[in-house]
Design a protein around this motif. Sequence first.
Motif, PDB file in Angstrom:
ATOM      1  N   ARG A 105       6.885   9.280  -8.692  1.00 16.36           N
ATOM      2  CA  ARG A 105       7.832   8.203  -8.363  1.00 16.36           C
ATOM      3  C   ARG A 105       8.737   7.946  -9.563  1.00 16.36           C
ATOM      4  O   ARG A 105       8.284   7.985 -10.701  1.00 16.36           O
ATOM      5  CB  ARG A 105       7.090   6.907  -8.044  1.00 16.36           C
ATOM      6  N   SER A 106       9.981   7.652  -9.262  1.00 24.14           N
ATOM      7  CA  SER A 106      10.907   7.266 -10.327  1.00 24.14           C
ATOM      8  C   SER A 106      10.638   5.815 -10.713  1.00 24.14           C
ATOM      9  O   SER A 106       9.962   5.079  -9.993  1.00 24.14           O
ATOM     10  CB  SER A 106      12.357   7.412  -9.851  1.00 24.14           C
ATOM     11  N   TYR A 107      11.184   5.406 -11.835  1.00 24.95           N
ATOM     12  CA  TYR A 107      11.044   4.011 -12.268  1.00 24.95           C
ATOM     13  C   TYR A 107      11.611   3.073 -11.210  1.00 24.95           C
ATOM     14  O   TYR A 107      11.014   2.049 -10.889  1.00 24.95           O
ATOM     15  CB  TYR A 107      11.754   3.795 -13.608  1.00 24.95           C
ATOM     16  N   ASP A 108      12.769   3.430 -10.648  1.00 27.24           N
ATOM     17  CA  ASP A 108      13.412   2.587  -9.630  1.00 27.24           C
ATOM     18  C   ASP A 108      12.547   2.464  -8.376  1.00 27.24           C
ATOM     19  O   ASP A 108      12.437   1.391  -7.795  1.00 27.24           O
ATOM     20  CB  ASP A 108      14.789   3.142  -9.253  1.00 27.24           C
ATOM     21  N   GLU A 109      11.939   3.568  -7.965  1.00 30.02           N
ATOM     22  CA  GLU A 109      11.079   3.527  -6.779  1.00 30.02           C
ATOM     23  C   GLU A 109       9.873   2.624  -7.034  1.00 30.02           C
ATOM     24  O   GLU A 109       9.511   1.808  -6.190  1.00 30.02           O
ATOM     25  CB  GLU A 109      10.623   4.935  -6.397  1.00 30.02           C
ATOM     26  N   GLU A 110       9.253   2.751  -8.200  1.00 32.46           N
ATOM     27  CA  GLU A 110       8.116   1.893  -8.535  1.00 32.46           C
ATOM     28  C   GLU A 110       8.527   0.431  -8.560  1.00 32.46           C
ATOM     29  O   GLU A 110       7.809  -0.431  -8.085  1.00 32.46           O
ATOM     30  CB  GLU A 110       7.507   2.293  -9.879  1.00 32.46           C
ATOM     31  N   TYR A 111       9.693   0.147  -9.107  1.00 33.23           N
ATOM     32  CA  TYR A 111      10.189  -1.224  -9.180  1.00 33.23           C
ATOM     33  C   TYR A 111      10.336  -1.823  -7.785  1.00 33.23           C
ATOM     34  O   TYR A 111       9.895  -2.936  -7.521  1.00 33.23           O
ATOM     35  CB  TYR A 111      11.523  -1.268  -9.934  1.00 33.23           C
ATOM     36  N   VAL A 112      10.948  -1.076  -6.869  1.00 36.29           N
ATOM     37  CA  VAL A 112      11.144  -1.562  -5.498  1.00 36.29           C
ATOM     38  C   VAL A 112       9.794  -1.777  -4.813  1.00 36.29           C
ATOM     39  O   VAL A 112       9.591  -2.784  -4.131  1.00 36.29           O
ATOM     40  CB  VAL A 112      12.033  -0.593  -4.683  1.00 36.29           C
ATOM     41  N   LEU A 113       8.864  -0.853  -4.984  1.00 34.06           N
ATOM     42  CA  LEU A 113       7.544  -0.986  -4.356  1.00 34.06           C
ATOM     43  C   LEU A 113       6.778  -2.197  -4.884  1.00 34.06           C
ATOM     44  O   LEU A 113       6.201  -2.961  -4.112  1.00 34.06           O
ATOM     45  CB  LEU A 113       6.728   0.290  -4.560  1.00 34.06           C
ATOM     46  N   GLN A 131      13.037   8.218  -0.535  1.00 37.86           N
ATOM     47  CA  GLN A 131      12.985   8.957  -1.790  1.00 37.86           C
ATOM     48  C   GLN A 131      12.161  10.239  -1.696  1.00 37.86           C
ATOM     49  O   GLN A 131      12.075  10.986  -2.655  1.00 37.86           O
ATOM     50  CB  GLN A 131      12.410   8.069  -2.894  1.00 37.86           C
ATOM     51  N   VAL A 132      11.539  10.481  -0.541  1.00 39.15           N
ATOM     52  CA  VAL A 132      10.735  11.691  -0.353  1.00 39.15           C
ATOM     53  C   VAL A 132      11.589  12.721   0.377  1.00 39.15           C
ATOM     54  O   VAL A 132      12.001  12.513   1.512  1.00 39.15           O
ATOM     55  CB  VAL A 132       9.445  11.393   0.446  1.00 39.15           C
ATOM     56  N   LEU A 133      11.845  13.816  -0.298  1.00 37.35           N
ATOM     57  CA  LEU A 133      12.659  14.880   0.267  1.00 37.35           C
ATOM     58  C   LEU A 133      11.735  15.934   0.878  1.00 37.35           C
ATOM     59  O   LEU A 133      10.837  16.431   0.211  1.00 37.35           O
ATOM     60  CB  LEU A 133      13.523  15.505  -0.837  1.00 37.35           C
TER      61      LEU A 133
END
Length: 154
Positions: A105-113, A131-133
């Motif tokens: 996970r990117s930092y941004d994805e973790e932040y949103v979660l 974010q999952v390709l």
Amino acid sequence: MAVANLQKLTWQAHRLPSLSFFSKSLLSRTSSSKKVSDRIVRLSAIDFQGKKHEVVGLAGQTLLKALINTGLIDPDSHRLEEIDACSAHCEVNIAQEWLEKLPPRSYDEEYVLVRNSRARLLNKHSRLGCQVLLDHDLQGMVVALPEPKPWDTS
């Protein structure tokens, strides 16, 4: 020659840090000349009631798009596939054996979660579908859709 130039441009674009994940995925989708049948990725999704659904997506497409096309996520709840516009309506839980096949996970994805978590704790299986390709390594992946939060139901 035009194909070679397009492939070179796509390769260079993937190295640019300023392009978003979504922009890079769009470039990779337009540069492939494979037949649609060669790009199919089949997944399983389990809704919050425990019912299993077959999900069909395309390599290069986001998991969110495949779930929307299957009717498991409301398209109006997540209008953009950019992390900046995400409100975690596309949160899914991914089975343990598939987590290793995904990039971290990117930092941004973790932040949103974390921001949208009820307990403000990060579940290690949680990912944002936007974010999952999808790719062929994810063929057969199992995802679980969490129960809607009380403020999401009508």
